[in-house]
Design an enzyme around this catalytic site. Structure first.
Site, PDB file in Angstrom:
ATOM      1  N   THR A  57       0.834  -1.208   0.000  1.00 49.25           N
ATOM      2  CA  THR A  57       0.000   0.000   0.000  1.00 49.25           C
ATOM      3  C   THR A  57       0.868   1.257   0.000  1.00 49.25           C
ATOM      4  OG1 THR A  57      -0.063  -0.106   2.419  1.00 49.25           O
ATOM      5  CG2 THR A  57      -1.976  -0.989   1.264  1.00 49.25           C
ATOM      6  N   ILE A  58       0.294   2.316  -0.543  1.00 44.12           N
ATOM      7  CA  ILE A  58       0.869   3.650  -0.338  1.00 44.12           C
ATOM      8  C   ILE A  58       0.333   4.101   1.016  1.00 44.12           C
ATOM      9  CG2 ILE A  58      -1.022   4.714  -1.708  1.00 44.12           C
ATOM     10  CD1 ILE A  58       0.879   7.046  -2.359  1.00 44.12           C
ATOM     11  N   SER A  59       1.199   4.629   1.870  1.00 44.04           N
ATOM     12  CA  SER A  59       0.778   5.029   3.218  1.00 44.04           C
ATOM     13  C   SER A  59      -0.232   6.167   3.148  1.00 44.04           C
ATOM     14  CB  SER A  59       1.990   5.495   4.029  1.00 44.04           C
ATOM     15  OG  SER A  59       2.936   4.465   4.125  1.00 44.04           O
ATOM     16  N   HIS A  64       2.645  10.121   5.803  1.00 41.07           N
ATOM     17  CA  HIS A  64       3.707  10.776   5.024  1.00 41.07           C
ATOM     18  C   HIS A  64       4.064  12.116   5.667  1.00 41.07           C
ATOM     19  CE1 HIS A  64       2.747   8.450   1.040  1.00 41.07           C
ATOM     20  NE2 HIS A  64       3.611   7.798   1.791  1.00 41.07           N
ATOM     21  N   SER A  88       5.389   3.222  -3.596  1.00 38.57           N
ATOM     22  CA  SER A  88       4.872   4.052  -4.697  1.00 38.57           C
ATOM     23  C   SER A  88       5.861   5.121  -5.155  1.00 38.57           C
ATOM     24  CB  SER A  88       3.612   4.772  -4.225  1.00 38.57           C
ATOM     25  OG  SER A  88       3.955   5.689  -3.176  1.00 38.57           O
ATOM     26  N   ASP A 145      21.612  -7.603   1.155  1.00 39.32           N
ATOM     27  CA  ASP A 145      22.870  -6.895   0.853  1.00 39.32           C
ATOM     28  C   ASP A 145      22.659  -5.524   0.192  1.00 39.32           C
ATOM     29  OD1 ASP A 145      21.976  -7.629  -1.599  1.00 39.32           O
ATOM     30  OD2 ASP A 145      23.686  -8.926  -2.111  1.00 39.32           O
TER      31      ASP A 145
HETATM   32  N1  SAH Z   1       6.333   4.701   1.788  1.00 42.08           N
HETATM   33  C1  SAH Z   1       5.755   3.761   0.867  1.00 42.08           C
HETATM   34  C2  SAH Z   1       5.284   2.570   1.697  1.00 42.08           C
HETATM   35  C3  SAH Z   1       5.075   1.347   0.921  1.00 42.08           C
HETATM   36  S1  SAH Z   1       4.549  -0.033   1.943  1.00 42.08           S
HETATM   37  C4  SAH Z   1       4.592   4.434   0.164  1.00 42.08           C
HETATM   38  O1  SAH Z   1       3.903   5.222   0.817  1.00 42.08           O
HETATM   39  O2  SAH Z   1       4.342   4.180  -1.014  1.00 42.08           O
HETATM   40  C5  SAH Z   1       6.122  -0.657   2.500  1.00 42.08           C
HETATM   41  C6  SAH Z   1       6.998  -1.211   1.417  1.00 42.08           C
HETATM   42  O3  SAH Z   1       8.129  -1.823   2.053  1.00 42.08           O
HETATM   43  C7  SAH Z   1       6.364  -2.289   0.562  1.00 42.08           C
HETATM   44  O4  SAH Z   1       6.305  -1.856  -0.767  1.00 42.08           O
HETATM   45  C8  SAH Z   1       7.302  -3.502   0.736  1.00 42.08           C
HETATM   46  O5  SAH Z   1       7.486  -4.243  -0.460  1.00 42.08           O
HETATM   47  C9  SAH Z   1       8.591  -2.850   1.186  1.00 42.08           C
HETATM   48  N2  SAH Z   1       9.487  -3.717   1.969  1.00 42.08           N
HETATM   49  C10 SAH Z   1       9.160  -4.549   2.976  1.00 42.08           C
HETATM   50  N3  SAH Z   1      10.261  -5.155   3.481  1.00 42.08           N
HETATM   51  C11 SAH Z   1      11.318  -4.681   2.779  1.00 42.08           C
HETATM   52  C12 SAH Z   1      12.729  -4.907   2.836  1.00 42.08           C
HETATM   53  N4  SAH Z   1      13.260  -5.758   3.740  1.00 42.08           N
HETATM   54  N5  SAH Z   1      13.542  -4.241   1.975  1.00 42.08           N
HETATM   55  C13 SAH Z   1      13.007  -3.374   1.054  1.00 42.08           C
HETATM   56  N6  SAH Z   1      11.677  -3.126   0.944  1.00 42.08           N
HETATM   57  C14 SAH Z   1      10.837  -3.749   1.801  1.00 42.08           C
END
Ligand code: SAH
Length: 223
Positions: A57-59, A64, A88, A145
């Protein structure tokens, strides 16, 4: 609400958006470019999370705004910023507006397909951020990594909940830097923590509020 401006006005009147630089960044990044094309435009300006595909999801805009406010002293001209789980691309773009031409925002997202989508989103909204290299969105897992070759960051935003504070992220915080990260069980609410590293490298933590985020997953872990 039918426009980004109205959404930001609402966040201002409810006291979530407090400072002009945060207000400007959120006004300039139009949420309609970052939600799925199948979602009616009006939903983009509601203060709630929305699906962006791949079960992510987009938060919500108030989250934000809250994170931008918490990090704003570190989102200054020329700052180096990490957006973990950039999804997003909205927050990476908003932080890009705040750090200016000499700054850098690295977004790392575990779903390569979402990275492609987020690049397309930012390109619709602010292509210059990508062309100038201010915002860079990459596929990778921060618990794997993905950060190995990265220099420390002045600000780190984590958009997914860690079961405990990851050492790898604390290590990548520069002296004087700040990280905001939700910490807690993925089956429950989490606590948004603020992690400040002082100039001597000492880490100071404080709890801010209860939140609910998708989990920060280990490499290979399925959510
Ligand atoms: N700030 C973003 C939030 C997206 S939701 C927004 O508002 O659009 C959180 C995201 O974290 C997801 O897309 C998920 O795929 C990613 N995520 C979860 N664990 C992760 C990890 N270990 N490394 C990189 N991305 C990760």
């Amino acid at each position: 609400m039918r426009t980004q401006g109205q959404l930001v006005e609402r966040l201002k009147s409810s006291g979530v958006v407090k400072h002009a630089d945060v207000e400007r960044a959120m006004r300039e990044c139009d949420r309609k470019h970052y939600v799925d094309s199948g979602i009616p435009a009006a939903y983009a300006y509601q203060d709630s999370p929305l699906p962006i595909g791949y079960h992510e999801t987009i938060s919500a805009p108030h989250m934000h705004a809250t994170c931008l406010e918490l990090l704003r002293d570190h989102l200054t001209e020329g700052a180096r910023v990490l957006d973990v789980g950039s999804g997003s691309g909205y927050l990476a773009a908003a932080m890009g507006m705040m750090v200016g031409d000499t700054g850098k925002v690295v977004g790392i997202e575990k779903h390569p397909e979402l990275v492609e989508k987020s690049i397309a989103n930012v390109r619709k909204d602010h292509p210059k951020l990508l062309e100038d290299g201010v915002v860079e969105l990459c596929a990778g897992n921060v618990l794997g990594d993905a950060l190995d070759r990265e220099e420390p960051f002045d600000a780190i935003h984590v958009g997914a909940a860690a079961s405990k504070l990851p050492d790898v992220l604390v290590k990548k915080l520069a002296p004087g830097g700040r990280m905001v990260i939700p910490v807690g069980s993925q089956w429950d609410y989490q606590v948004m923590q603020c992690i400040d590293k002082d100039e001597g490298g000492q880490v100071h933590k404080h709890d801010l509020m209860y939140v609910r985020y998708v989990p920060l997953t280990e490499p290979g872990e399925v959510w």
